[in-house]
Design a protein around this motif. Structure first.
Motif, mmCIF file in Angstrom:
data_model
loop_
_atom_site.group_PDB
_atom_site.id
_atom_site.type_symbol
_atom_site.label_atom_id
_atom_site.label_comp_id
_atom_site.label_asym_id
_atom_site.label_seq_id
_atom_site.Cartn_x
_atom_site.Cartn_y
_atom_site.Cartn_z
ATOM 1 N N ASP A 29 0.819 -1.215 0.000
ATOM 2 C CA ASP A 29 0.000 0.000 0.000
ATOM 3 C C ASP A 29 0.852 1.264 0.000
ATOM 4 O OD1 ASP A 29 -2.046 -1.775 0.113
ATOM 5 O OD2 ASP A 29 -2.963 -0.982 1.938
ATOM 6 N N PRO A 32 2.351 1.271 -4.385
ATOM 7 C CA PRO A 32 1.492 0.478 -5.289
ATOM 8 C C PRO A 32 2.088 0.258 -6.672
ATOM 9 C CG PRO A 32 0.567 2.669 -4.900
ATOM 10 C CD PRO A 32 1.679 2.490 -3.929
ATOM 11 N N LEU A 221 -5.166 2.551 -5.786
ATOM 12 C CA LEU A 221 -4.237 3.214 -4.866
ATOM 13 C C LEU A 221 -3.251 4.086 -5.630
ATOM 14 C CD1 LEU A 221 -3.337 0.394 -2.287
ATOM 15 C CD2 LEU A 221 -5.323 1.925 -2.358
ATOM 16 N N ASP A 224 -4.917 7.220 -6.734
ATOM 17 C CA ASP A 224 -5.052 8.122 -5.578
ATOM 18 C C ASP A 224 -3.743 8.870 -5.326
ATOM 19 O OD1 ASP A 224 -7.666 7.411 -5.086
ATOM 20 O OD2 ASP A 224 -7.165 5.914 -3.556
ATOM 21 N N ASP A 225 -2.627 8.139 -5.393
ATOM 22 C CA ASP A 225 -1.327 8.762 -5.129
ATOM 23 C C ASP A 225 -0.978 9.803 -6.186
ATOM 24 O OD1 ASP A 225 -1.043 7.228 -2.891
ATOM 25 O OD2 ASP A 225 0.368 5.792 -3.776
ATOM 26 N N ARG A 263 -9.504 3.024 1.147
ATOM 27 C CA ARG A 263 -8.629 4.044 0.561
ATOM 28 C C ARG A 263 -8.758 5.367 1.311
ATOM 29 N NH1 ARG A 263 -11.342 3.680 -4.766
ATOM 30 N NH2 ARG A 263 -10.278 5.649 -5.221
ATOM 31 N N ARG A 266 -6.428 5.141 4.126
ATOM 32 C CA ARG A 266 -5.055 5.265 3.630
ATOM 33 C C ARG A 266 -4.718 6.723 3.314
ATOM 34 N NH1 ARG A 266 -2.870 5.185 -1.624
ATOM 35 N NH2 ARG A 266 -0.715 4.429 -1.696
#
Length: 316
Positions: A29, A32, A221, A224-225, A263, A266
């Motif tokens: 995580d 990713p 993920l 998202d990053d 998420r 996270r």
């Protein structure tokens, strides 16, 4: 023959052991992109190992060691005069390699054609019901359910509903659409298509089944990053809460869905990025998975090559 035995045994063990090892990677995580590369390399190593095992059985090490000319000559001799146990083994190896390759090619074609057809039909519907918003660089659809997703492909586009626009702030909308644009730029649909191909081509294989599920999670993920590079993580988290109950079409990539709440946690509690040493170790593991089977397959030929030429040199 030893190389062929190793290459044939590896896929059986790897298909069971690798998903367990990768599932225990608590750092996935936090990185990713690297985790995606590892899952893809693990799957590729199994397929390549099967093909190289067939190659090692079909082609004697001495042939590999003496060059391509001898290889083609041996192929021609086998096709015209092949007989006996060696020819039978070679025939089986060629049939296995051909069957595996054909199975993967057929399933890949089926997955890509079906997805293309579904996306084309959805794009035609969007052309009728949606409107392009130049400010958002997205298709806006008049629909009460809160949805944001992207329609991948050559002319990929982000889509958002009026329900989502009403429930999210402009800053949250921008963060969500950045997530969708990350999917489009990263061509994440191809990552999922590859996983779907192997899982459906060889059903029941633990590695391929687990990779399909895990890659679907990891691309979210990663998106998202990427979005978090330009937008505050709190905005992404709150937007995901607003979209958590939305269900985008199965052949698209949506911001909400089943993984949304995990998420959110996270985004609010990001893990420490991997150290350089850990990233190098991960990159080495990817290289080992991709290159290991090829090295095993080529070692007997290299040994034969060195033995032959060293003998000639010493004879002089």
């Amino acid at each position: 023959m030893t190389a062929a035995a190793v290459l044939a045994a590896y896929p059986v063990m790897a298909a069971i052991v690798l998903p367990r090892l990768l599932d225990r990677a608590g750092w996935a995580d936090r990185a990713p992109r690297l985790a995606i590369a590892l899952w893809q390399a693990a799957c590729a190593s199994v397929v390549v190992s099967v093909l190289l095992a067939a190659f090692a059985l079909a082609v004697p090490a001495a042939v590999v060691g003496h060059g391509l000319a001898a290889f083609f000559a041996a192929c021609a001799a086998w096709l015209t005069h092949g007989a006996g146990m060696t020819a039978g083994t070679t025939a089986v190896a060629v049939i296995v390699a051909g069957a595996v390759t054909a199975r993967i090619a057929c399933r890949a074609g089926a997955v890509l054609v079906r997805a293309h057809a579904e996306r084309r039909r959805h794009a035609e519907t969007l052309a009728l019901l949606g409107r392009h918003d130049g400010r958002l660089d997205a298709i806006v659809v008049d629909y009460d359910e809160r949805l944001a997703y992207c329609l991948p492909g050559r002319h990929g586009k982000a889509v958002i509903t009026t329900g989502a626009l009403r429930s999210l702030s402009p800053e949250q909308v921008a963060a969500v659409l950045a997530h969708e644009q990350a999917h489009l730029r990263g061509r994440h649909h191809l990552v999922l298509a590859g996983a779907e191909t192997l899982a459906t081509a060889f059903p029941g294989v633990p590695l391929f089944e687990r990779a399909r599920t895990e890659l679907a999670r990891l691309v979210e993920l990663l998106a998202d990053d990427v979005a978090a590079r330009r937008h505050p993580r709190i905005l992404i988290a709150t937007a995901l809460v607003g979209l958590a109950t939305g269900r985008a079409p199965a052949f698209t990539l949506g911001a909400g869905g089943e993984t949304a709440l995990a998420r959110v946690r996270r985004m609010l509690n990001p893990g420490t990025p991997l150290a350089r040493r850990q990233r190098l170790a991960g990159a080495f593991a990817v290289g080992l998975l991709l290159g290991g089977p090829a090295v095993v397959a080529l070692l007997p030929g290299l040994d034969s090559f060195l033995a032959h030429h060293c003998h000639e040199f010493l004879g002089l």
